[in-house]
Design a protein around this motif. Structure first.
Motif, PDB file in Angstrom:
ATOM      1  N   GLY A   1      -5.598   4.045  -9.970  1.00  0.00           N
ATOM      2  CA  GLY A   1      -5.646   4.247 -11.418  1.00  0.00           C
ATOM      3  C   GLY A   1      -5.277   3.003 -12.209  1.00  0.00           C
ATOM      4  O   GLY A   1      -5.651   2.861 -13.373  1.00  0.00           O
ATOM      5  N   ARG A   2      -4.554   2.106 -11.580  1.00  0.00           N
ATOM      6  CA  ARG A   2      -4.178   0.841 -12.232  1.00  0.00           C
ATOM      7  C   ARG A   2      -5.160  -0.283 -11.930  1.00  0.00           C
ATOM      8  O   ARG A   2      -4.917  -1.433 -12.280  1.00  0.00           O
ATOM      9  N   GLY A   3      -6.239   0.058 -11.219  1.00  0.00           N
ATOM     10  CA  GLY A   3      -7.286  -0.930 -10.996  1.00  0.00           C
ATOM     11  C   GLY A   3      -7.331  -1.547  -9.611  1.00  0.00           C
ATOM     12  O   GLY A   3      -8.197  -2.370  -9.333  1.00  0.00           O
ATOM     13  N   TYR A   4      -6.428  -1.197  -8.735  1.00  0.00           N
ATOM     14  CA  TYR A   4      -6.451  -1.718  -7.370  1.00  0.00           C
ATOM     15  C   TYR A   4      -7.412  -0.876  -6.535  1.00  0.00           C
ATOM     16  O   TYR A   4      -7.649   0.287  -6.832  1.00  0.00           O
ATOM     17  N   THR A   5      -7.956  -1.470  -5.482  1.00  0.00           N
ATOM     18  CA  THR A   5      -8.818  -0.688  -4.602  1.00  0.00           C
ATOM     19  C   THR A   5      -7.944   0.159  -3.672  1.00  0.00           C
ATOM     20  O   THR A   5      -6.758  -0.131  -3.476  1.00  0.00           O
ATOM     21  N   ALA A   6      -8.563   1.179  -3.105  1.00  0.00           N
ATOM     22  CA  ALA A   6      -7.844   2.028  -2.152  1.00  0.00           C
ATOM     23  C   ALA A   6      -7.351   1.199  -0.967  1.00  0.00           C
ATOM     24  O   ALA A   6      -6.225   1.383  -0.499  1.00  0.00           O
ATOM     25  N   ALA A   7      -8.171   0.274  -0.503  1.00  0.00           N
ATOM     26  CA  ALA A   7      -7.776  -0.575   0.630  1.00  0.00           C
ATOM     27  C   ALA A   7      -6.586  -1.459   0.268  1.00  0.00           C
ATOM     28  O   ALA A   7      -5.658  -1.608   1.073  1.00  0.00           O
ATOM     29  N   GLU A   8      -6.615  -2.046  -0.926  1.00  0.00           N
ATOM     30  CA  GLU A   8      -5.482  -2.871  -1.353  1.00  0.00           C
ATOM     31  C   GLU A   8      -4.204  -2.049  -1.393  1.00  0.00           C
ATOM     32  O   GLU A   8      -3.163  -2.472  -0.876  1.00  0.00           O
ATOM     33  N   ALA A   9      -4.284  -0.889  -1.992  1.00  0.00           N
ATOM     34  CA  ALA A   9      -3.103  -0.034  -2.122  1.00  0.00           C
ATOM     35  C   ALA A   9      -2.580   0.377  -0.752  1.00  0.00           C
ATOM     36  O   ALA A   9      -1.374   0.307  -0.496  1.00  0.00           O
ATOM     37  N   ALA A  10      -3.470   0.783   0.130  1.00  0.00           N
ATOM     38  CA  ALA A  10      -3.051   1.205   1.472  1.00  0.00           C
ATOM     39  C   ALA A  10      -2.425   0.046   2.240  1.00  0.00           C
ATOM     40  O   ALA A  10      -1.417   0.223   2.936  1.00  0.00           O
ATOM     41  N   MET A  11      -3.007  -1.145   2.115  1.00  0.00           N
ATOM     42  CA  MET A  11      -2.444  -2.306   2.824  1.00  0.00           C
ATOM     43  C   MET A  11      -1.061  -2.655   2.294  1.00  0.00           C
ATOM     44  O   MET A  11      -0.166  -3.009   3.073  1.00  0.00           O
ATOM     45  N   VAL A  12      -0.864  -2.551   1.002  1.00  0.00           N
ATOM     46  CA  VAL A  12       0.445  -2.855   0.428  1.00  0.00           C
ATOM     47  C   VAL A  12       1.477  -1.819   0.882  1.00  0.00           C
ATOM     48  O   VAL A  12       2.607  -2.181   1.237  1.00  0.00           O
ATOM     49  N   VAL A  13       1.102  -0.546   0.891  1.00  0.00           N
ATOM     50  CA  VAL A  13       2.014   0.493   1.377  1.00  0.00           C
ATOM     51  C   VAL A  13       2.388   0.203   2.834  1.00  0.00           C
ATOM     52  O   VAL A  13       3.560   0.267   3.212  1.00  0.00           O
ATOM     53  N   ALA A  14       1.403  -0.143   3.653  1.00  0.00           N
ATOM     54  CA  ALA A  14       1.664  -0.455   5.061  1.00  0.00           C
ATOM     55  C   ALA A  14       2.548  -1.693   5.192  1.00  0.00           C
ATOM     56  O   ALA A  14       3.456  -1.737   6.037  1.00  0.00           O
ATOM     57  N   ASP A  15       2.313  -2.694   4.358  1.00  0.00           N
ATOM     58  CA  ASP A  15       3.106  -3.922   4.401  1.00  0.00           C
ATOM     59  C   ASP A  15       4.560  -3.640   4.020  1.00  0.00           C
ATOM     60  O   ASP A  15       5.487  -4.152   4.645  1.00  0.00           O
ATOM     61  N   ILE A  16       4.756  -2.821   3.000  1.00  0.00           N
ATOM     62  CA  ILE A  16       6.114  -2.450   2.593  1.00  0.00           C
ATOM     63  C   ILE A  16       6.808  -1.691   3.719  1.00  0.00           C
ATOM     64  O   ILE A  16       7.973  -1.953   4.036  1.00  0.00           O
ATOM     65  N   ALA A  17       6.092  -0.757   4.339  1.00  0.00           N
ATOM     66  CA  ALA A  17       6.663  -0.001   5.463  1.00  0.00           C
ATOM     67  C   ALA A  17       7.009  -0.931   6.617  1.00  0.00           C
ATOM     68  O   ALA A  17       8.070  -0.799   7.237  1.00  0.00           O
ATOM     69  N   ASP A  18       6.133  -1.877   6.908  1.00  0.00           N
ATOM     70  CA  ASP A  18       6.389  -2.845   7.978  1.00  0.00           C
ATOM     71  C   ASP A  18       7.627  -3.675   7.676  1.00  0.00           C
ATOM     72  O   ASP A  18       8.478  -3.883   8.554  1.00  0.00           O
ATOM     73  N   ASP A  19       7.752  -4.154   6.458  1.00  0.00           N
ATOM     74  CA  ASP A  19       8.947  -4.919   6.065  1.00  0.00           C
ATOM     75  C   ASP A  19      10.213  -4.082   6.242  1.00  0.00           C
ATOM     76  O   ASP A  19      11.239  -4.575   6.697  1.00  0.00           O
ATOM     77  N   TYR A  20      10.125  -2.812   5.899  1.00  0.00           N
ATOM     78  CA  TYR A  20      11.281  -1.922   6.020  1.00  0.00           C
ATOM     79  C   TYR A  20      11.658  -1.720   7.487  1.00  0.00           C
ATOM     80  O   TYR A  20      12.838  -1.751   7.849  1.00  0.00           O
TER      81      TYR A  20
END
Length: 66
Positions: A37-56
């Motif tokens: 809804g903020r203009g990011y693609t689904a792939a971008e959003a999913a990759m960022v969520v995965a990256d945050i989880a990986d960092d955690y």
């Protein structure tokens, strides 16, 4: 690399992981939906969520175990 489906039956906490996923998946999907809804693609959003989880996970791995 191990196949996730091969790993799950051997995991002693399969039910716990399944319950956790069931509880968290709607929240993660909302995060992805909000990002779209903020203009990011689904792939971008999913990759960022995965990256945050990986960092955690990496942060948790560095903490001393009690």
């Amino acid at each position: 690399m191990s196949n996730v489906l091969e790993f799950r039956p051997k995991c002693p906490h399969v039910e716990s992981l399944s319950d956790c996923r069931e509880a968290l998946e709607p929240a993660v999907m909302k995060i992805v939906s909000d990002a779209i809804g903020r203009g990011y693609t689904a792939a971008e959003a999913a990759m960022v969520v995965a990256d945050i989880a990986d960092d955690y996970i990496l942060m948790l791995s560095r903490q001393p175990r009690h």
